[in-house]
Design an enzyme around this catalytic site. Sequence first.
Site, PDB file in Angstrom:
ATOM      1  N   ARG A   1      -7.657  31.952  19.117  1.00 20.87           N
ATOM      2  CA  ARG A   1      -8.851  32.626  19.421  1.00 20.87           C
ATOM      3  C   ARG A   1      -9.132  32.749  20.717  1.00 20.87           C
ATOM      4  NH1 ARG A   1     -12.335  28.279  16.850  1.00 20.87           N
ATOM      5  NH2 ARG A   1     -13.999  29.511  17.699  1.00 20.87           N
TER       6      ARG A   1
ATOM      7  N   LYS B   1     -12.807  20.258  10.814  1.00 24.07           N
ATOM      8  CA  LYS B   1     -12.319  19.110  11.361  1.00 24.07           C
ATOM      9  C   LYS B   1     -13.445  17.775  10.884  1.00 24.07           C
ATOM     10  CE  LYS B   1     -12.348  21.032  15.684  1.00 24.07           C
ATOM     11  NZ  LYS B   1     -11.862  22.257  15.437  1.00 24.07           N
TER      12      LYS B   1
END
Length: 433
Positions: free
Chosen positions: A168, A187
């Site tokens: 990204r 996460k």
Amino acid sequence: MSIREIIQDRRDGRTQTYLQFEELARACVDESAKDYQLSAWLMAAYLNPLNPQETADLTLALARSGETLDISGLPKPHIDKHSTGGVGDKTSIALLPILTACGATMVKISGRGLGITGGTIDKLASIPGFSTDLTPEQMIEQASRIGIALSGQTPELAPADKTLYALRDATETVGSIPLMVASILSKKVAVGAETIVLDVKCGSGAYMKDLEQAKALAKALKETGSKLGLTVRIAITDMDCPLGYMVGNALEVKEAFATLKGDAKGRFPELIRDLGSIVLEASGMANDISEAKSKIENAISSGRAVQKAKQWIEAQGGNPLVLDDLSLLPSSPCYIELKAASNGWISRIDAQTIGEAAVELGAGRKTKEDSLDLGAGIELEVEVGDRVEQGQAIATVYGARQELLDAQQQAITEAFSISKSETARKPLIMAVV
């Protein structure tokens, strides 16, 4: 379904399923998809954004691409904190020991820097010997012993997100809200967090440039968190100016340590106290914000936060003496001091310009393969609202070579705006969601 079909569906704006995201995550992990194919999907997802259900499904697929931690046996509350990234944002390094000293269990995965926003992993790499490559078993054991564990994205935990996270940055797709949400929350799901406090940055030094964008991100995070059964509290905070006085990996560690000792000044320690209070109230560790602030202050003034930081550093292989001897941190051999061009009040310090200059000095990456100069960066000598005189020092710039400093001198100087009239400081917390 092949990776090419997954790319085609995203490109053409067709709704994608959890099974497709699961296959995409698997292709990230086993490397059956090439970087250029994953980059193509990311760009297609940037141009054809995921809907809320797709975002939740991608989040789960990324979280489940590796192991997930079972921390149910650890003392509650299980808290995680995340910032969307900003210039000078070293919040986790100060906040985690403070919250753990208050009784929270903190198990956290952090990432490397993206563009002008530094990464917690990069900053912690400044501490001699500090390891950010813990296994899931090591994270649980350490958290059960001292209440705190932090790792980078190892092959075991959310490995697919680690792959996409790096791409990204390189493909200019960081600003996609659904991709940002999935990366952040995957996460948290992987480490078993229950209460999550998110710091959404807003301003020139953040990915969300204005309050409308920041609120859109906050809404998406809240909505996706709700779909995943998480308690999410969000603070939108100002990032038109760098956070605190230090920008650069080792420099920011110094400011975080000063905050733990109660010695720091300015906006950064203010944010630590405000965010910490929100965390304690949201998790039930305090009945209200006033009680929460009292607990935060006590953790700092009693020295318990510093002791917890030393335990944390030592547990992860670092030298705990660094808290008492900052000369153990990396430093760059060259520096220059920049001066105010006129009398007046500092009306702005443009965070984006400061962040871009820090990257050019070696404190950040332009590509995922770039190495860092951990000692490079910029020390701000003033904050917005301060009165300055012509010739007064406004910043000190550090780097490995004099030509790097010379090349950034003008840009950094021009990041400071000086007004003839007194300038009020903007509120640090713009909204709480």
